[in-house]
Write a protein that holds these residues in place. Structure first.
Motif, PDB file in Angstrom:
ATOM      1  N   THR A 120       0.865  -1.165   0.000  1.00  0.00           N
ATOM      2  CA  THR A 120       0.000   0.000   0.000  1.00  0.00           C
ATOM      3  C   THR A 120       0.904   1.218   0.000  1.00  0.00           C
ATOM      4  OG1 THR A 120      -1.967   0.996   1.023  1.00  0.00           O
ATOM      5  CG2 THR A 120      -0.299   0.088   2.521  1.00  0.00           C
ATOM      6  N   THR A 122       1.812   5.433   1.477  1.00  0.00           N
ATOM      7  CA  THR A 122       1.760   6.379   2.586  1.00  0.00           C
ATOM      8  C   THR A 122       0.544   7.286   2.540  1.00  0.00           C
ATOM      9  OG1 THR A 122       3.145   7.936   1.349  1.00  0.00           O
ATOM     10  CG2 THR A 122       4.275   6.393   2.850  1.00  0.00           C
ATOM     11  N   GLN A 124      -2.511   6.362   1.919  1.00  0.00           N
ATOM     12  CA  GLN A 124      -3.700   5.542   2.108  1.00  0.00           C
ATOM     13  C   GLN A 124      -3.841   5.171   3.591  1.00  0.00           C
ATOM     14  OE1 GLN A 124      -2.209   3.264  -1.561  1.00  0.00           O
ATOM     15  NE2 GLN A 124      -4.289   2.496  -1.241  1.00  0.00           N
ATOM     16  N   PRO A 125      -4.065   6.160   4.451  1.00  0.00           N
ATOM     17  CA  PRO A 125      -4.128   5.877   5.890  1.00  0.00           C
ATOM     18  C   PRO A 125      -5.250   4.927   6.279  1.00  0.00           C
ATOM     19  CG  PRO A 125      -4.899   8.107   5.421  1.00  0.00           C
ATOM     20  CD  PRO A 125      -4.290   7.571   4.151  1.00  0.00           C
ATOM     21  N   ILE A 128      -3.882   1.425   5.688  1.00  0.00           N
ATOM     22  CA  ILE A 128      -2.880   1.105   6.705  1.00  0.00           C
ATOM     23  C   ILE A 128      -3.572   0.743   8.019  1.00  0.00           C
ATOM     24  CG2 ILE A 128      -0.977   2.047   8.083  1.00  0.00           C
ATOM     25  CD1 ILE A 128      -0.377   3.832   5.537  1.00  0.00           C
ATOM     26  N   TYR A 131      -5.226  -2.793   7.751  1.00  0.00           N
ATOM     27  CA  TYR A 131      -4.275  -3.897   7.757  1.00  0.00           C
ATOM     28  C   TYR A 131      -3.599  -4.068   9.111  1.00  0.00           C
ATOM     29  CZ  TYR A 131      -5.119  -3.644   2.752  1.00  0.00           C
ATOM     30  OH  TYR A 131      -5.719  -3.619   1.522  1.00  0.00           O
ATOM     31  N   THR A 132      -3.152  -2.989   9.716  1.00  0.00           N
ATOM     32  CA  THR A 132      -2.470  -3.123  11.006  1.00  0.00           C
ATOM     33  C   THR A 132      -3.431  -3.601  12.088  1.00  0.00           C
ATOM     34  OG1 THR A 132      -2.709  -0.754  11.475  1.00  0.00           O
ATOM     35  CG2 THR A 132      -0.634  -1.479  10.456  1.00  0.00           C
ATOM     36  N   PRO A 138       4.663  -4.686   9.274  1.00  0.00           N
ATOM     37  CA  PRO A 138       5.596  -4.279   8.209  1.00  0.00           C
ATOM     38  C   PRO A 138       6.535  -5.427   7.861  1.00  0.00           C
ATOM     39  CG  PRO A 138       5.426  -2.560   9.867  1.00  0.00           C
ATOM     40  CD  PRO A 138       4.708  -3.769  10.425  1.00  0.00           C
ATOM     41  N   LEU A 152       4.673   0.997   1.137  1.00  0.00           N
ATOM     42  CA  LEU A 152       4.714   0.303   2.419  1.00  0.00           C
ATOM     43  C   LEU A 152       4.267  -1.134   2.185  1.00  0.00           C
ATOM     44  CD1 LEU A 152       2.863   2.998   4.553  1.00  0.00           C
ATOM     45  CD2 LEU A 152       5.345   2.618   4.464  1.00  0.00           C
ATOM     46  N   TYR A 154       3.332  -4.992   3.949  1.00  0.00           N
ATOM     47  CA  TYR A 154       2.879  -5.655   5.170  1.00  0.00           C
ATOM     48  C   TYR A 154       2.689  -7.142   4.891  1.00  0.00           C
ATOM     49  CZ  TYR A 154       1.910  -1.012   7.004  1.00  0.00           C
ATOM     50  OH  TYR A 154       2.014   0.283   7.434  1.00  0.00           O
TER      51      TYR A 154
END
Length: 158
Positions: A120, A122, A124-125, A128, A131-132, A138, A152, A154
């Motif tokens: 993805t 940076t 696309q908060p 992120i 996913y997190t 990461p 980024l 993941y």
């Protein structure tokens, strides 16, 4: 929500892919994701492409995974690469992406894949955060954008 398997070249998949590409262009100004994808990449058992429809048969969300094994772009044996996760703007915030992600993980696991990986950016908060909060961590960069600063990557064990 009704989730259906479709080919990546299905008319609804093409429509939603055009929408997500436009969104990438708006966020990054680069014309969209240049990663080469082929409809056959998502054919079972080496992948799957899903579309979620509402009760009136309108496509609302999409996503797919394709098999990757150790290669020069940084993938590892047993990888399932997540691609084209997208929810239409008017349906966001209702948990559709999380449900689509769970369906894709389940399918990849059933196909014998051992790790789901994704790339993805940076800008696309929302992605992120999804996913997190879903257990992705990461990992070493891989794929077409592995050398890009805004990229980024993941991974999550299946």
């Amino acid at each position: 929500m009704i989730i259906r398997r479709v080919r990546f070249d299905h008319p609804d998949a093409v429509k939603l892919n055009d929408e997500v590409q436009d969104e990438y262009h708006q966020r990054y100004g680069d014309g969209g994701d240049a990663t080469v994808l082929d409809a056959a990449d998502f054919d079972p058992p080496r992948g799957v492409y899903l579309i979620a429809y509402d009760e009136r048969d309108r496509p609302m969300a999409t996503g797919g995974w394709r098999s990757q094994d150790r290669n020069e772009e940084g993938n590892e044996d047993g990888d399932a690469e997540l691609k084209r996760m997208y929810v239409v703007a008017e349906m966001r915030g209702r948990g559709l992406a999380r449900r689509m992600l769970a369906a894709l993980e389940e399918d990849a696991r059933a196909a014998g894949r051992v790790r789901m990986v994704l790339e993805t950016g940076t800008k696309q908060p929302e992605a992120i955060a999804l996913y997190t909060s879903s257990g992705y961590e990461p990992c070493a960069k891989f794929g077409y954008y592995r050398h890009h600063e805004e990229s980024l990557c993941y991974a999550k064990r299946l």
